[in-house]
Write an enzyme that holds these catalytic residues in place. Structure first.
Site, short mmCIF file in Angstrom:
data_model
loop_
_atom_site.label_atom_id
_atom_site.label_comp_id
_atom_site.label_asym_id
_atom_site.label_seq_id
_atom_site.Cartn_x
_atom_site.Cartn_y
_atom_site.Cartn_z
CB THR A 153 -0.96 0.01 1.33
OG1 THR A 153 -0.17 -0.17 2.32
CG2 THR A 153 -2.11 -1.10 1.17
CD GLU B 116 11.23 -4.55 5.81
OE1 GLU B 116 12.28 -3.93 5.48
OE2 GLU B 116 10.15 -3.91 5.22
CE LYS C 263 1.63 -1.31 10.86
NZ LYS C 263 2.69 -1.93 11.26
CB CYS D 46 6.24 1.08 8.02
SG CYS D 46 5.97 -0.76 7.29
P1 NAD Z 1 6.12 -5.67 -0.47
O1 NAD Z 1 6.33 -4.74 -1.60
O2 NAD Z 1 7.63 -6.16 0.10
O3 NAD Z 1 5.37 -6.83 -1.03
C1 NAD Z 1 4.01 -6.66 -1.79
C2 NAD Z 1 3.81 -7.90 -2.64
O4 NAD Z 1 2.60 -7.71 -2.99
C3 NAD Z 1 4.93 -7.66 -3.85
O5 NAD Z 1 5.73 -9.01 -3.77
C4 NAD Z 1 3.98 -7.49 -5.21
O6 NAD Z 1 4.36 -8.13 -6.12
C5 NAD Z 1 2.58 -8.15 -4.41
N1 NAD Z 1 1.43 -7.68 -5.24
C6 NAD Z 1 1.04 -6.60 -5.44
N2 NAD Z 1 -0.16 -6.48 -6.11
C7 NAD Z 1 -0.79 -7.81 -6.07
C8 NAD Z 1 -1.76 -8.73 -6.70
N3 NAD Z 1 -2.79 -7.89 -7.07
N4 NAD Z 1 -1.88 -10.02 -6.29
C9 NAD Z 1 -0.93 -10.52 -5.89
N5 NAD Z 1 0.28 -9.96 -5.21
C10 NAD Z 1 0.35 -8.63 -5.51
O7 NAD Z 1 5.24 -5.04 0.64
P2 NAD Z 1 5.49 -5.51 2.19
O8 NAD Z 1 6.69 -4.67 2.64
O9 NAD Z 1 5.43 -6.88 2.41
O10 NAD Z 1 4.11 -4.48 2.91
C11 NAD Z 1 3.03 -4.96 2.63
C12 NAD Z 1 1.79 -4.32 3.55
O11 NAD Z 1 2.22 -4.80 4.82
C13 NAD Z 1 1.89 -2.83 3.40
O12 NAD Z 1 0.66 -2.39 3.32
C14 NAD Z 1 2.76 -2.74 4.51
O13 NAD Z 1 2.35 -1.00 4.88
C15 NAD Z 1 2.27 -3.37 5.46
N6 NAD Z 1 3.58 -3.67 6.46
C16 NAD Z 1 4.76 -3.79 6.14
C17 NAD Z 1 5.84 -3.99 7.15
C18 NAD Z 1 7.14 -3.92 6.83
O14 NAD Z 1 8.06 -4.11 7.80
N7 NAD Z 1 7.54 -4.19 5.45
C19 NAD Z 1 5.38 -4.24 8.46
C20 NAD Z 1 3.96 -4.08 8.75
C21 NAD Z 1 3.21 -3.72 8.07
#
Ligand code: NAD
Length: 437
Positions: free
Chosen positions: A87, A155, A207, A263
Site C-alpha cells: 500500500t 524487518e 496500526k 512503513c
Molecule cells: P512488499 O512490496 O514487500 O510486498 C508486496 C507484494 O505484493 C509484492 O511482492 C507484490 O508483487 C505483491 N502484489 C501486488 N499486487 C498484487 C496482486 N494484485 N496480487 C498478488 N500480489 C500482489 O510490501 P511489504 O513490505 O510486504 O508490505 C505489505 C503491506 O504490509 C503494506 O501495506 C505495508 O505497509 C504493511 N506492513 C509492512 C511491514 C514491513 O516491515 N515491511 C510491516 C508491517 C506492515
C-alpha cells in the site's frame, strides 16, 4: 488445520505465510510477480530476513507451504485469504489502494464458498468496508466475513516478531470470523500473547496510530539531539535517563539521520492526509514528518562542514545503505536522500552494505560499490556511516585512519566511540554528542 492463501508475497506476506505454515496450517503464498514465485519455487529467497530461509525450507519439506502465481486458484481453494499486498504512498500522500482493490476484485470473482477475508496490509480506516463492497458488488450470493489483522513485525527481526508479538489485533463485525482468525494464531494465543478484539475501523486505526507514534518519538529525540549539540549536552545520556521512566520507555529514542523504511514515511503521510480529509489536523505528526526530512539534509550539511564545504571531486565512503541493519530493504532509507545530495555536490561515492547493495544498484548503478569496508574507505576524503550494521560498530579505527586519505568521519548512527575517535585524531561529528567525553 486451515487452508490459507496469502495474496502478496513480500516482506509481510512471505514472513507471515512461513510462520503460519509453521503453526501447522496449509499455506499457499501467491504473488503477481512471477519471477518472485519462480525464485521461491527454486529455493531462492527474494528478500533478506534472518531465520527466514531455514524456516521456509522446513515448511516446504513438510508440504505445508507452497508458492504460486495462480491467484484465482489460491482463492478458490482457501478457507482464509490474507491480503498482504503493498500500500505505497500516492503522490498526494494517501495510501495507494490499487493492489488492495485488485485483490478484492479477484476475491469477488473466485468466491465459491464461505471464506474469511483478512487484511494484513496497512490500510486507512474505511478500507475494510471498501473491500467488502467490492467483493459484494461482484458476488452477492456467497457469504464471507471480513477481518482486519494489521501486522506489526519489524524487518530485520520479522520472524522473531511474528512468533512473539506484543499483541495481535483482530477487528471484525463477525464473531465467527474473529474466532477463526484467533484459531490461526492458536500457538501464540496459548503462549498468552494479548489479543485485542475490536471493530475493523479501530483495528485499522491502531496500526497508523502506533507507527506514527514511533516516528514521532524518533523525530523528537532527533530534535533533542540537535539541541544537545548546541548546549553541550549528550543526547545518549539524556535518552538513557528518559528511558528509565516507565511512562517513556527507552525504545525508539535513538538519534540518527531520520527514520526511513517502507512503513513510517508513508504511514505518517497517510495519517496526516486522513486527518486533513476529516478536518482533524494531526499537527504533531505533520511536524514529525518535517523534522525527519530536515534531519536527513542536516547530515549532508554536517558532512559538508567537516569537509570545509569542498566536496567537489572528493571521494566519500558510505558505509550502510539499508534503512536499518539486518535487512536488504532500502525503501525510503536515509541513503536514498543523502547520497543524491552528495552527488549533487559533485562528490564521488564509494559505497558498501553487507546485504543491500544489489537493491541500491537499481537506483544508483553508477556509484562505486565495494565488497568490504576496507576497500570502500581506501583513499577516501571522508567517511559517513548510515546504517548501524554490527560489522561497522567494531571498525578498527587505526586501520580506518591509515586507509582514509583524510581522517574525516560523520557517524550518523553514533556507533563509534568518541574517546577513540579523539584519541586517533579524527575530525568527526555525530548526532547530539559533540561534547561527550
Ligand atoms: P512488499 O512490496 O514487500 O510486498 C508486496 C507484494 O505484493 C509484492 O511482492 C507484490 O508483487 C505483491 N502484489 C501486488 N499486487 C498484487 C496482486 N494484485 N496480487 C498478488 N500480489 C500482489 O510490501 P511489504 O513490505 O510486504 O508490505 C505489505 C503491506 O504490509 C503494506 O501495506 C505495508 O505497509 C504493511 N506492513 C509492512 C511491514 C514491513 O516491515 N515491511 C510491516 C508491517 C506492515
Amino acid at each position: 488445520m486451515r487452508k490459507i492463501a496469502f495474496i502478496g508475497t513480500g516482506y509481510v506476506g512471505l514472513v507471515s505465510g512461513v510462520c503460519i505454515a509453521e503453526f501447522g496450517h496449509d499455506v499457499t503464498c501467491v504473488d503477481i510477480d512471477q519471477s518472485k514465485i519462480n525464485d521461491l519455487n527454486q529455493g531462492r529467497i527474494p528478500i533478506y530476513e534472518p531465520e527466514l530461509e531455514s524456516l521456509l525450507k522446513q515448511n516446504v519439506l513438510k508440504e505445508r507451504l507452497k508458492f504460486s502465481s495462480n491467484i484465482n486458484e489460491a482463492i478458490k481453494s482457501a478457507d482464509i485469504i490474507f491480503i498482504a499486498v503493498g500500500t505505497p504512498q500516492s503522490e498526494d500522500g494517501q495510501a495507494n489502494l490499487t493492489a488492495i482493490e485488485n485483490v478484492a476484485k479477484s476475491i469477488g470473482e473466485n468466491l465459491n464458498q464461505y471464506k474469511v477475508v483478512c487484511t494484513k496490509s496497512t490500510v486507512p480506516v474505511g478500507t475494510g468496508k471498501r473491500i467488502e463492497t467490492i467483493i459484494k458488488s461482484i458476488n452477492d450470493s456467497i457469504e464471507f466475513d471480513y477481518v482486519s489483522n494489521p501486522e506489526f513485525l519489524r524487518e530485520g527481526a520479522a520472524i522473531k516478531d511474528f512468533l512473539k508479538p506484543d499483541r495481535i489485533v483482530i477487528g471484525s463485525r463477525s464473531e465467527k470470523a474473529s474466532k477463526i482468525i484467533k484459531d490461526v494464531y492458536r500457538p501464540l494465543y496459548l503462549n498468552e500473547t494479548p489479543i485485542v478484539s475490536t471493530t475493523v475501523e479501530t483495528s485499522e486505526m491502531i496500526k497508523y496510530a502506533s507507527n506514527a507514534f514511533l516516528a514521532l518519538k524518533i523525530s523528537y529525540i532527533n530534535e533533542i539531539a540537535n539541541l544537545c549539540e548546541k548546549v553541550e549536552a549528550d543526547v545518549h545520556v539524556v535518552a538513557k535517563a528518559m528511558g528509565k521512566d516507565g511512562r517513556i520507555s527507552p525504545k525508539f529514542l535513538h538519534p540518527g539521520p531520520g527514520y526511513g523504511g517502507s512503513c513510517f514515511p508513508k504511514d505518517t503521510e497517510a495519517l496526516v492526509k486522513a486527518g486533513r480529509n476529516n478536518n482533524v489536523p494531526i499537527r504533531t505528526i505533520e511536524a514529525a514528518i518535517q523534522t525527519n526530512k530536515s534531519q536527513k539534509l542536516r547530515m549532508v550539511h554536517k558532512l559538508d562542514r567537516l569537509m570545509e564545504n569542498d566536496m567537489k571531486g572528493k571521494t566519500i565512503a558510505v558505509l550502510g545503505l539499508a534503512f536499518k541493519p539486518q535487512t536488504d530493504d532500502i525503501r525510503d532509507a536515509a541513503s536514498r536522500v543523502i547520497i543524491p545530495e552528495l552527488l549533487k555536490k559533485d562528490a564521488i561515492i564509494n559505497a558498501y552494505d553487507p546485504i543491500a547493495m544489489e537493491n541500491f544498484k537499481i537506483f544508483h548503478p553508477k556509484i562505486n560499490y565495494f565488497k568490504n569496508w576496507e576497500d570502500t574507505v581506501k583513499n577516501a576524503d571522508a567517511l559517513i556511516i548510515l546504517t548501524e550494521w554490527n560489522e561497522f560498530r567494531g571498525l578498527d579505527l587505526s586501520r580506518l585512519k591509515s586507509l582514509l586519505k583524510s581522517p574525516v568521519v560523520l557517524d550518523t548512527k553514533n556507533i563509534l566511540s568518541i574517546n577513540q575517535l579523539q584519541l586517533h585524531g579524527f575530525t568527526f561529528d555525530n548526532v547530539g554528542r559533540r561534547f561527550s567525553q
